[in-house]
Design an enzyme around this catalytic site. Structure first.
Site, PDB file in Angstrom:
ATOM      1  N   SER A 249     -90.285  46.161 -11.144  1.00 15.96           N
ATOM      2  CA  SER A 249     -89.358  47.675 -10.369  1.00 15.96           C
ATOM      3  C   SER A 249     -88.395  46.728 -11.323  1.00 15.96           C
ATOM      4  CB  SER A 249     -89.187  45.537  -9.452  1.00 15.96           C
ATOM      5  OG  SER A 249     -88.008  45.670  -8.233  1.00 15.96           O
TER       6      SER A 249
ATOM      7  N   TYR B  71     -89.357  37.555  -4.037  1.00 18.65           N
ATOM      8  CA  TYR B  71     -89.470  39.135  -5.191  1.00 18.65           C
ATOM      9  C   TYR B  71     -89.087  39.446  -6.156  1.00 18.65           C
ATOM     10  CZ  TYR B  71     -90.252  44.032  -5.438  1.00 18.65           C
ATOM     11  OH  TYR B  71     -90.808  45.164  -5.499  1.00 18.65           O
TER      12      TYR B  71
HETATM   13  P1  NAP Z   1     -96.834  49.532  -0.080  1.00 14.83           P
HETATM   14  O1  NAP Z   1     -97.084  50.610   0.573  1.00 14.83           O
HETATM   15  O2  NAP Z   1     -96.480  48.723   0.903  1.00 14.83           O
HETATM   16  O3  NAP Z   1     -98.256  49.514  -0.641  1.00 14.83           O
HETATM   17  C1  NAP Z   1     -98.419  47.426  -1.295  1.00 14.83           C
HETATM   18  C2  NAP Z   1     -99.448  47.492  -1.955  1.00 14.83           C
HETATM   19  O4  NAP Z   1     -99.891  45.882  -1.412  1.00 14.83           O
HETATM   20  C3  NAP Z   1    -100.494  47.751   0.536  1.00 14.83           C
HETATM   21  O5  NAP Z   1    -101.585  48.044  -0.486  1.00 14.83           O
HETATM   22  C4  NAP Z   1    -100.442  46.131   0.220  1.00 14.83           C
HETATM   23  O6  NAP Z   1    -102.303  46.526   1.173  1.00 14.83           O
HETATM   24  C5  NAP Z   1    -101.063  45.956  -1.182  1.00 14.83           C
HETATM   25  N1  NAP Z   1    -101.228  44.077  -0.713  1.00 14.83           N
HETATM   26  C6  NAP Z   1    -100.484  43.590  -0.182  1.00 14.83           C
HETATM   27  N2  NAP Z   1    -100.717  41.945  -0.317  1.00 14.83           N
HETATM   28  C7  NAP Z   1    -101.823  41.799  -0.762  1.00 14.83           C
HETATM   29  C8  NAP Z   1    -102.972  41.261  -0.225  1.00 14.83           C
HETATM   30  N3  NAP Z   1    -101.983  39.689  -0.224  1.00 14.83           N
HETATM   31  N4  NAP Z   1    -103.653  41.275  -0.866  1.00 14.83           N
HETATM   32  C9  NAP Z   1    -104.443  42.398  -1.877  1.00 14.83           C
HETATM   33  N5  NAP Z   1    -103.446  43.858  -1.251  1.00 14.83           N
HETATM   34  C10 NAP Z   1    -102.017  43.452  -0.775  1.00 14.83           C
HETATM   35  O7  NAP Z   1     -96.111  49.725  -1.379  1.00 14.83           O
HETATM   36  P2  NAP Z   1     -95.215  50.221  -2.791  1.00 14.83           P
HETATM   37  O8  NAP Z   1     -93.939  50.174  -2.338  1.00 14.83           O
HETATM   38  O9  NAP Z   1     -96.476  51.307  -2.867  1.00 14.83           O
HETATM   39  O10 NAP Z   1     -95.317  49.282  -3.130  1.00 14.83           O
HETATM   40  C11 NAP Z   1     -96.243  49.038  -4.655  1.00 14.83           C
HETATM   41  C12 NAP Z   1     -95.605  48.535  -5.846  1.00 14.83           C
HETATM   42  O11 NAP Z   1     -94.986  48.706  -6.660  1.00 14.83           O
HETATM   43  C13 NAP Z   1     -95.619  46.440  -5.031  1.00 14.83           C
HETATM   44  O12 NAP Z   1     -96.373  45.819  -6.510  1.00 14.83           O
HETATM   45  C14 NAP Z   1     -94.296  46.436  -4.839  1.00 14.83           C
HETATM   46  O13 NAP Z   1     -92.979  45.559  -5.171  1.00 14.83           O
HETATM   47  C15 NAP Z   1     -94.360  47.663  -5.910  1.00 14.83           C
HETATM   48  N6  NAP Z   1     -92.895  48.446  -6.580  1.00 14.83           N
HETATM   49  C16 NAP Z   1     -92.360  48.804  -4.680  1.00 14.83           C
HETATM   50  C17 NAP Z   1     -90.809  49.924  -4.816  1.00 14.83           C
HETATM   51  C18 NAP Z   1     -90.858  50.611  -4.016  1.00 14.83           C
HETATM   52  O14 NAP Z   1     -89.549  51.192  -4.170  1.00 14.83           O
HETATM   53  N7  NAP Z   1     -91.582  51.470  -3.431  1.00 14.83           N
HETATM   54  C19 NAP Z   1     -90.235  50.091  -5.746  1.00 14.83           C
HETATM   55  C20 NAP Z   1     -90.169  48.835  -6.794  1.00 14.83           C
HETATM   56  C21 NAP Z   1     -91.727  48.341  -7.189  1.00 14.83           C
HETATM   57  P3  NAP Z   1    -101.893  46.662   2.703  1.00 14.83           P
HETATM   58  O15 NAP Z   1    -101.634  47.821   3.321  1.00 14.83           O
HETATM   59  O16 NAP Z   1    -102.867  45.918   3.636  1.00 14.83           O
HETATM   60  O17 NAP Z   1    -100.338  45.839   3.105  1.00 14.83           O
END
Ligand code: NAP
Length: 251
Positions: free
Chosen positions: A143, A156
């Protein structure tokens, strides 16, 4: 041919959090590059499976808030596709609360999914790589808060800063086995993770104004870096976390 170096033909990848957002995008890119994907999610990855087809995508349901599920994830991946070549630790959560009153629950839940399970799943996959004797690729989704402090998200920031740290530790220990451990630090991407932030008009405008590219990122923006780090094209890249951030960090 240089483009052949980017091919994932014959490779098997585990991608966590495959039902939505960045994990769904990475799964799609890997299949397009020739890989089979084991998608791990706590809710069914129905949309991803429909998008990629049952031959190319196999869904394992597991709640990654506990390490208990790890042996099952490994076993089902091997039973289904016979091997593992790539792991993308993408699943993650964020909890927002002022640090002055930040709860232990908001601390533990984030650290468990974003850090503890990531470490032990990575360890289990690396043990499988050693058994296979063919090396492998680990990609940790970090991140901007692997580099910066953030606001109201202490657990986080702790988890994502630690992810960048252990990416280096594991690369140091495992490069000799042909295992590449690297990270991708996405900038501000339009997914569920940032929905609350994007709905906050003031914060959203502040963020957008600071992104040199002038827009929020999308899951598609991450795909090139993910395929690169999963492929032979990155065989001499070890322990580095690449920012895909529209210029945010350089500003
Ligand atoms: P997202 O749409 O919220 O996706 C997160 C994923 O993690 C979802 O598939 C979620 O499942 C899964 N997850 C959460 N808790 C879980 C658990 N206990 N067991 C299994 N799966 C679980 O957000 P995203 O942006 O795609 O995030 C993906 C990664 O990128 C994360 O690590 C996030 O911190 C990182 N990231 C995102 C951003 C951003 O701006 N979006 C920036 C930097 C880093 P559910 O759908 O069931 O909740």
């Amino acid at each position: 041919m240089i483009l052949d170096q980017f091919s994932l033909k014959g490779k098997v990848a585990i991608v966590t959090g495959s039902n939505t957002g960045l994990g769904q995008g990475v799964s799609r890119a890997f299949v397009e590059a020739g890989a089979k994907v084991v998608g791990v999610s706590r809710r069914p990855s129905t949309e991803t499976e429909e998008m990629l087809g049952k031959d190319n995508f196999y869904n394992v349901i597991a709640d990654l808030s506990s390490t208990d599920v790890i042996p099952g994830v490994i076993q089902k991946s091997i039973e289904h596709y016979g091997r593992i070549d790539i792991l993308v630790n993408n699943a993650g959560i964020i909890k927002r609360q002022d640090s002055i009153e930040f709860s232990e629950e908001n601390w533990d839940s984030v650290i468990n999914v974003n850090l503890k399970t990531v470490f032990f799943l990575t360890q289990a996959v690396a043990q499988q790589f050693l058994k296979q004797g063919t090396g492998g690729k680990i990609i940790n989704i970090a991140s901007m808060l692997s580099y910066q402090g953030g606001i109201r998200v202490p657990s986080y920031t702790a988890s994502k800063s630690a992810i960048r740290g252990i990416t280096m530790t594991l690369a140091n220990e495992w490069a000799k086995y042909g295992i590449n451990v690297n990270g991708i630090a996405p900038g501000y991407m339009a997914t569920n993770n940032t929905q609350a932030l994007r709905q906050d008009e003031e914060r959203s405008a502040d963020i957008l104004a600071r992104i040199p590219a002038g827009r929020w990122g999308t899951p598609a923006d991450l795909e090139g870096a993910a395929v690169f780090l999963a492929s032979a094209a990155s065989d001499y890249v070890n322990g580095f976390t690449i920012a895909v951030d529209g210029g945010w960090l350089g500003r």
